[in-house]
Motif scaffolding. Structure first.
Motif, PDB file in Angstrom:
ATOM      1  N   VAL A  39     -15.430  -1.976  -4.931  1.00 12.27           N
ATOM      2  CA  VAL A  39     -14.725  -1.690  -3.685  1.00 12.27           C
ATOM      3  C   VAL A  39     -13.043  -1.551  -3.754  1.00 12.27           C
ATOM      4  CG1 VAL A  39     -14.031  -2.505  -1.150  1.00 12.27           C
ATOM      5  CG2 VAL A  39     -16.521  -2.636  -2.148  1.00 12.27           C
ATOM      6  N   ALA A  40     -12.465  -2.448  -4.547  1.00 15.20           N
ATOM      7  CA  ALA A  40     -11.236  -2.479  -4.914  1.00 15.20           C
ATOM      8  C   ALA A  40     -10.976  -1.085  -5.895  1.00 15.20           C
ATOM      9  CB  ALA A  40     -10.514  -3.676  -5.543  1.00 15.20           C
ATOM     10  N   VAL A  41     -11.638  -1.086  -6.673  1.00 15.59           N
ATOM     11  CA  VAL A  41     -11.468   0.383  -7.651  1.00 15.59           C
ATOM     12  C   VAL A  41     -11.665   1.453  -7.153  1.00 15.59           C
ATOM     13  CG1 VAL A  41     -12.643   1.415  -9.680  1.00 15.59           C
ATOM     14  CG2 VAL A  41     -12.013  -1.215  -9.840  1.00 15.59           C
ATOM     15  N   LEU A  42     -12.351   1.712  -6.009  1.00 10.47           N
ATOM     16  CA  LEU A  42     -12.829   2.949  -5.155  1.00 10.47           C
ATOM     17  C   LEU A  42     -11.841   3.330  -4.293  1.00 10.47           C
ATOM     18  CD1 LEU A  42     -16.680   2.778  -4.774  1.00 10.47           C
ATOM     19  CD2 LEU A  42     -15.362   4.154  -6.619  1.00 10.47           C
ATOM     20  N   THR A  43     -11.172   2.164  -3.887  1.00  7.86           N
ATOM     21  CA  THR A  43     -10.297   2.333  -2.597  1.00  7.86           C
ATOM     22  C   THR A  43      -8.729   2.100  -2.975  1.00  7.86           C
ATOM     23  OG1 THR A  43     -10.227   0.102  -1.934  1.00  7.86           O
ATOM     24  CG2 THR A  43     -12.106   1.412  -0.956  1.00  7.86           C
ATOM     25  N   TYR A  44      -8.376   1.441  -3.858  1.00  2.84           N
ATOM     26  CA  TYR A  44      -6.937   1.019  -3.936  1.00  2.84           C
ATOM     27  C   TYR A  44      -6.008   2.196  -4.123  1.00  2.84           C
ATOM     28  CZ  TYR A  44      -6.163   2.169  -9.285  1.00  2.84           C
ATOM     29  OH  TYR A  44      -6.240   2.869 -10.211  1.00  2.84           O
ATOM     30  N   ARG A  45      -6.509   3.451  -4.603  1.00  2.00           N
ATOM     31  CA  ARG A  45      -5.501   4.565  -4.727  1.00  2.00           C
ATOM     32  C   ARG A  45      -5.115   5.200  -3.288  1.00  2.00           C
ATOM     33  NH1 ARG A  45      -9.160   5.705  -8.710  1.00  2.00           N
ATOM     34  NH2 ARG A  45      -8.397   5.397 -10.969  1.00  2.00           N
ATOM     35  N   SER A  46      -6.033   4.811  -2.478  1.00  2.00           N
ATOM     36  CA  SER A  46      -5.727   5.671  -1.094  1.00  2.00           C
ATOM     37  C   SER A  46      -5.493   4.638  -0.118  1.00  2.00           C
ATOM     38  CB  SER A  46      -7.109   6.240  -0.647  1.00  2.00           C
ATOM     39  OG  SER A  46      -7.038   6.313   0.925  1.00  2.00           O
ATOM     40  N   PRO A  47      -3.985   4.632   0.643  1.00  2.00           N
ATOM     41  CA  PRO A  47      -3.712   3.929   1.614  1.00  2.00           C
ATOM     42  C   PRO A  47      -4.671   3.599   2.700  1.00  2.00           C
ATOM     43  CG  PRO A  47      -1.864   5.374   0.986  1.00  2.00           C
ATOM     44  CD  PRO A  47      -3.037   5.675   0.234  1.00  2.00           C
ATOM     45  N   LEU A  48      -5.168   4.833   3.005  1.00  2.00           N
ATOM     46  CA  LEU A  48      -6.341   4.842   4.221  1.00  2.00           C
ATOM     47  C   LEU A  48      -7.431   3.805   3.864  1.00  2.00           C
ATOM     48  CD1 LEU A  48      -7.314   5.648   7.018  1.00  2.00           C
ATOM     49  CD2 LEU A  48      -8.267   7.757   5.656  1.00  2.00           C
ATOM     50  N   TRP A  49      -8.181   3.952   2.788  1.00  2.00           N
ATOM     51  CA  TRP A  49      -9.374   3.354   2.459  1.00  2.00           C
ATOM     52  C   TRP A  49      -9.131   1.971   1.975  1.00  2.00           C
ATOM     53  CZ3 TRP A  49     -13.658   4.884   4.092  1.00  2.00           C
ATOM     54  CH2 TRP A  49     -14.066   6.151   4.265  1.00  2.00           C
ATOM     55  N   SER A  50      -7.977   1.852   1.267  1.00  2.00           N
ATOM     56  CA  SER A  50      -7.429   0.339   0.963  1.00  2.00           C
ATOM     57  C   SER A  50      -7.222  -0.642   2.142  1.00  2.00           C
ATOM     58  CB  SER A  50      -6.343   0.365  -0.131  1.00  2.00           C
ATOM     59  OG  SER A  50      -5.235   1.031   0.298  1.00  2.00           O
TER      60      SER A  50
END
Length: 215
Positions: A39-50
């Motif tokens: 989950v972290a790998v998929l979301t950390y680049r996006s402020p919204l998703w993270s």
């Protein structure tokens, strides 16, 4: 019968259920760590998703564990499977937040240097970012492990394995013979297992973290 006599008389059962308790927590913790890192790998680049991932983790931690076990009973009949599902859910929540923070904290300059050396995104992730973020991720794993030790005791409510059966048995018979001894045996067993697991995870951290990062 005093407490020590109670423990001595039921030592084999306490040992077996302690093993079950530890096994349940470790298996759930491994699953939770894998889910959280993905989950972290998929979301950390996006402020919204993270941000959504971290907010979801914070909200998830507010769900009473006893209530979640009660709700899951209606859908999962196996006490072991239900226990693993519930513990993996709770276990992933602290790790997600730490994994996102750890991945974000990797120096962008190092990432750019790795790209300049010809490394692809997967290589950068597995050989640079995750190793650099690992100490922070492991901190979340250790927090999660301590939390799951306590929550795993509630698994007895759903016919799950572990020391919770001693605790529930004692509490349901308060005032009866050996009721207090039973509850204390389960509680102290959980505390001992929590200490042992934390020591093991601390050793794992020393073995899996490079000297440069530890320094």
């Amino acid at each position: 019968m005093n407490f020590f006599e109670f423990v001595q008389d039921r030592w084999s059962l306490l040992w077996f259920q302690g093993y079950q308790h530890l096994s349940l927590v470790v298996q759930s913790l491994v699953i939770a760590t894998l889910i959280a890192v993905v989950v972290a790998v998929l979301t950390y680049r996006s402020p919204l998703w993270s941000g959504l991932a971290e907010a979801g983790a914070a909200v998830g931690l507010t769900i009473p564990s006893f209530a979640l076990f009660g709700l899951l009973i209606a859908f999962i009949t196996s006490g072991v499977v239900l226990s693993v599902v519930a513990l993996a859910f709770y276990g992933a929540l602290p790790i997600v937040r730490n994994a996102v923070v750890g991945l974000r904290g990797v120096d962008p300059g190092l990432v750019e240097s790795a790209r300049g050396m010809g490394m692809n995104r997967f290589a950068i992730l597995t050989r640079l970012q995750l190793p650099m973020a690992w100490p922070i991720i492991l901190t979340g794993v250790r927090v999660s492990a301590q939390m799951l030790m306590g929550i795993a005791a509630i698994a007895a409510y759903a016919s799950g394995p572990g020391l919770g059966s001693f605790i529930f048995s004692g509490l349901s018979r308060i005032g009866g013979a050996n009721a207090t001894n039973s509850a204390w045996a389960g509680i102290l067993g959980v505390v001992v297992l929590a200490i042992v697991l934390d020591l093991v995870l601390n050793a794992v951290g020393r073995l899996t973290t490079s000297r440069g990062i530890r320094a």
